[in-house]
Design a protein around this motif. Structure first.
Motif, mmCIF file in Angstrom:
data_model
loop_
_atom_site.group_PDB
_atom_site.id
_atom_site.type_symbol
_atom_site.label_atom_id
_atom_site.label_comp_id
_atom_site.label_asym_id
_atom_site.label_seq_id
_atom_site.Cartn_x
_atom_site.Cartn_y
_atom_site.Cartn_z
ATOM 1 N N ARG A 4 -1.259 22.833 2.799
ATOM 2 C CA ARG A 4 -0.763 23.517 3.704
ATOM 3 C C ARG A 4 -2.058 24.018 4.856
ATOM 4 O O ARG A 4 -2.990 24.723 4.150
ATOM 5 N N LEU A 6 -2.974 26.574 6.423
ATOM 6 C CA LEU A 6 -3.542 27.866 6.363
ATOM 7 C C LEU A 6 -3.961 28.153 5.199
ATOM 8 O O LEU A 6 -5.035 29.044 4.750
ATOM 9 N N GLU A 10 -7.915 29.449 4.241
ATOM 10 C CA GLU A 10 -7.966 30.745 3.497
ATOM 11 C C GLU A 10 -9.078 30.272 2.115
ATOM 12 O O GLU A 10 -9.874 31.024 2.145
ATOM 13 N N TYR A 34 -9.210 33.788 10.708
ATOM 14 C CA TYR A 34 -8.225 32.845 11.170
ATOM 15 C C TYR A 34 -7.080 33.581 11.419
ATOM 16 O O TYR A 34 -6.875 34.659 10.831
ATOM 17 N N ASP A 35 -6.175 33.076 12.230
ATOM 18 C CA ASP A 35 -4.533 33.843 12.336
ATOM 19 C C ASP A 35 -3.738 32.584 12.296
ATOM 20 O O ASP A 35 -4.011 31.445 11.962
ATOM 21 N N GLN A 36 -2.439 32.922 12.402
ATOM 22 C CA GLN A 36 -1.352 32.137 12.390
ATOM 23 C C GLN A 36 -1.189 30.905 13.055
ATOM 24 O O GLN A 36 -0.703 29.975 12.916
ATOM 25 N N HIS A 37 -2.193 31.235 14.238
ATOM 26 C CA HIS A 37 -1.927 30.114 15.283
ATOM 27 C C HIS A 37 -3.426 29.131 15.141
ATOM 28 O O HIS A 37 -3.635 28.193 15.977
#
Length: 76
Positions: A4, A6, A10, A34-37
């Motif tokens: 995945r 993200l 990570e 980073y962020d969810q976008h």
């Protein structure tokens, strides 16, 4: 590690990454966040030089924020 996006980001935190953008720009730096976008925060690498040898790459000088929808690839 899962595939995945993200989860991959990570696992890449605090690592030197190369980011290719849609317009052909290439950045090298340490992935600081980073962020969810998939917006990215890159910081300069300790050596301050292009360790990958790409002549058309831009080494991040301080802190650079890249909008996620401009990113094509991220490699470590």
């Amino acid at each position: 590690m899962s595939g995945r996006p993200l989860d991959v980001l990570e696992a890449s935190l605090d690592a030197l990454v190369t980011v290719h953008l849609k317009d052909g720009t290439i950045y090298h730096g340490v992935l600081a966040g980073y962020d969810q976008h998939m917006n990215l925060v890159l910081e300069n690498d300790e050596m301050g030089e292009d360790v990958h040898g790409d002549l058309d790459a831009t080494a991040v000088q301080d802190t650079t924020i890249i909008r996620g929808d401009n990113v094509v690839t991220i490699t470590t």
